[in-house]
Design an enzyme around this catalytic site. Structure first.
Site, short mmCIF file in Angstrom:
data_model
loop_
_atom_site.label_atom_id
_atom_site.label_comp_id
_atom_site.label_asym_id
_atom_site.label_seq_id
_atom_site.Cartn_x
_atom_site.Cartn_y
_atom_site.Cartn_z
N ARG A 80 0.82 -1.24 0.00
CA ARG A 80 0.00 0.00 0.00
C ARG A 80 0.84 1.28 0.00
NH1 ARG A 80 -3.04 -3.14 3.68
NH2 ARG A 80 -4.90 -3.98 2.66
N LYS A 122 3.05 12.07 -11.03
CA LYS A 122 2.23 11.20 -11.89
C LYS A 122 2.98 9.89 -12.08
CE LYS A 122 -0.57 14.18 -14.87
NZ LYS A 122 -0.78 14.65 -16.24
N GLU A 160 9.68 18.87 -24.48
CA GLU A 160 8.98 19.36 -23.28
C GLU A 160 9.51 20.75 -22.88
OE1 GLU A 160 6.37 17.79 -22.29
OE2 GLU A 160 6.68 15.79 -23.14
N LYS A 218 7.45 23.66 -14.42
CA LYS A 218 6.60 22.48 -14.20
C LYS A 218 6.09 22.46 -12.76
CE LYS A 218 5.03 18.17 -14.62
NZ LYS A 218 5.36 16.83 -15.00
N GLU A 224 -4.66 17.64 -11.38
CA GLU A 224 -5.08 17.98 -12.75
C GLU A 224 -6.59 18.20 -12.88
OE1 GLU A 224 -2.59 16.36 -15.98
OE2 GLU A 224 -4.48 15.92 -16.98
N ARG A 284 -3.33 22.32 -14.44
CA ARG A 284 -2.27 21.36 -14.82
C ARG A 284 -2.48 20.81 -16.23
NH1 ARG A 284 0.63 16.63 -11.22
NH2 ARG A 284 1.94 15.85 -12.91
N ASN A 328 -0.46 19.47 -20.94
CA ASN A 328 -0.77 18.50 -21.99
C ASN A 328 -0.79 19.12 -23.38
OD1 ASN A 328 -1.35 15.92 -20.58
ND2 ASN A 328 -2.74 17.26 -19.46
N HIS A 343 0.02 17.15 -26.48
CA HIS A 343 -0.02 15.74 -26.11
C HIS A 343 -1.30 15.02 -26.53
CE1 HIS A 343 3.47 16.91 -23.86
NE2 HIS A 343 3.64 15.71 -23.36
N HIS A 353 0.20 12.17 -28.23
CA HIS A 353 0.07 10.82 -27.65
C HIS A 353 -0.58 9.86 -28.63
CE1 HIS A 353 0.47 11.41 -23.01
NE2 HIS A 353 1.59 11.05 -23.58
N HIS A 364 9.05 9.84 -27.84
CA HIS A 364 7.99 10.66 -27.25
C HIS A 364 8.09 12.10 -27.77
CE1 HIS A 364 5.18 12.14 -24.23
NE2 HIS A 364 6.06 13.07 -23.90
N1 GLY Z 1 3.52 15.64 -18.13
C1 GLY Z 1 2.35 16.34 -17.79
C2 GLY Z 1 2.08 16.40 -16.33
O1 GLY Z 1 2.89 15.96 -15.54
O2 GLY Z 1 1.05 16.86 -15.93
#
Ligand code: GLY
Length: 354
Positions: free
Chosen positions: A112, A134, A176, A215, A225, A229, A233, A236, A240, A255
């Site tokens: 956990r 993330k 990025e 960031k 998010e 946040r 993206n 992306h 993506h 990427h």
């Molecule tokens: N790479 C986008 C974020 O961390 O929100």
């Protein structure tokens, strides 16, 4: 050398390993496991071995996005059990985005949740993936679809590791950097625009620190998010889908290459939405193309790309929602865009590359 404060942890951009040792000692871990891949085992682990005073065991996983999977996680969890890891164990993720995302996911779910330190070794993971909590793995062709938000105990950024990267890996992370400039900092854009990747090591260090600060600033406003946040993206949604589409092809894109193409398409959409001028679109397109001259045709696979975009995590009630730029250095999010505009953006990309 810099220390950037996140909410419950610190990001240290440093090469003074005495600070790392002091921090690890303060955690009194029952044991330390370092997760590496075949690249970081050769290029980065020897430096850690030399400087880290505590004993540790390492686990090696194969490099590459296709191993960011539940079966690799199973192997990792089983090895943690074999190594008698308990709730006081410490995991150090020494690698790029795959190791950081997956190692953090494994740490966050083992018993956990046990403590982990992110030690990003690629430009991509230093300026983006390791900051913001993330953690995720891929499932089938869906990137980062299973995961959680969880902060590490610390992020340790040794910018000298990027000297071990190939040009391809550097360019992948640099997308990025361009994204951060476009969404948040006109000053950064002015600094990087028209430059190749010919930075000195000091310049890289400053650039990485400034990008982490951008960031971190965004993540501090909105960790889970729910709103702001989402601007991270930018590029992306389409990027993506391109990356996922080509993932299992004979010529997968990095990427950064996919996100670069995505940023061109989404800059076009920003222009269509009257958020940026024609000349801003043209400046962005030519700078990104000069660094990422990849040859892919996008409009011919528009149906498949839009299908993949339909699974984007920002979507609400089946609507594809975009993060777009508003001028250079500012951005907005949750913009619904009709499929015909998305197709026009893919055609725009094909036209500039033909
Ligand atoms: N790479 C986008 C974020 O961390 O929100």
């Amino acid at each position: 050398m810099a220390t950037i404060k996140a909410s419950s942890y610190e990001i240290l951009i440093d090469e003074d390993y005495a600070k790392l040792n002091a921090y690890v000692e303060s955690l009194s871990p029952s044991n330390i496991i370092i997760i590496v891949d075949e690249n970081t085992e050769v290029h980065c682990l020897p430096k850690i071995k030399k400087h880290l005073h505590q004993d540790f065991l390492s686990i090696k996983i194969p490099a590459g996005e296709k191993y960011k999977s539940i079966s690799t996680c199973q192997g990792l969890w089983e090895t943690l059990i074999k190594y008698n890891c308990d709730r006081q164990s410490l995991i150090i993720n020494l690698g790029g985005g795959v190791i950081g995302d997956m190692g953090g996911f494994v740490a966050g779910t083992y018993m956990r949740g046990i403590r982990f330190i992110q030690m990003p070794t690629t430009l991509l993971s230093q300026v983006d993936a390791s900051v913001g909590g993330k953690l995720a793995i891929d499932l089938s062709s869906y990137k980062n679809i299973v995961g959680l938000f969880l902060e590490p105990s610390m992020v340790w950024v040794d910018t000298s590791f990027i000297q071990t990267l190939t040009e391809l890996e550097l360019r992948s992370g640099y997308a990025e950097v361009i994204k951060h400039a476009l969404i948040r900092s006109k000053a950064l854009w002015q600094r990087i625009n028209s430059r190749k990747l010919d930075y000195s090591s000091e310049e890289w260090s400053t650039l990485i620190t400034d990008n982490i600060a951008i960031k971190n600033f965004v993540v501090q406003q909105d960790f889970k998010e729910g709103g702001l946040r989402k601007v991270l993206n930018f590029g992306h949604t389409i990027g993506h889908s391109i990356e996922s589409h080509f993932l299992n092809s004979t010529s997968p894109l990095t990427h950064g290459e996919a996100i670069a193409a995505g940023m061109i398409c989404e800059s076009y959409i920003s222009h269509e939405q009257n958020l940026i001028s024609e000349s801003e679109l043209s400046t962005i397109t030519s700078y990104i193309r000069s660094l990422y001259p990849i040859n892919v045709r996008l409009s011919t696979i528009s149906t498949e790309l839009i299908r993949i975009m339909g699974h984007d995590k920002k979507n609400v009630s089946g609507q594809i929602l975009f993060s777009l730029i508003e001028g250079i250095g500012d951005s907005t999010y949750d913009v619904h865009v009709d499929d015909d505009i998305i197709i026009k953006a893919l055609e725009y990309y094909d036209n500039i590359t033909s």
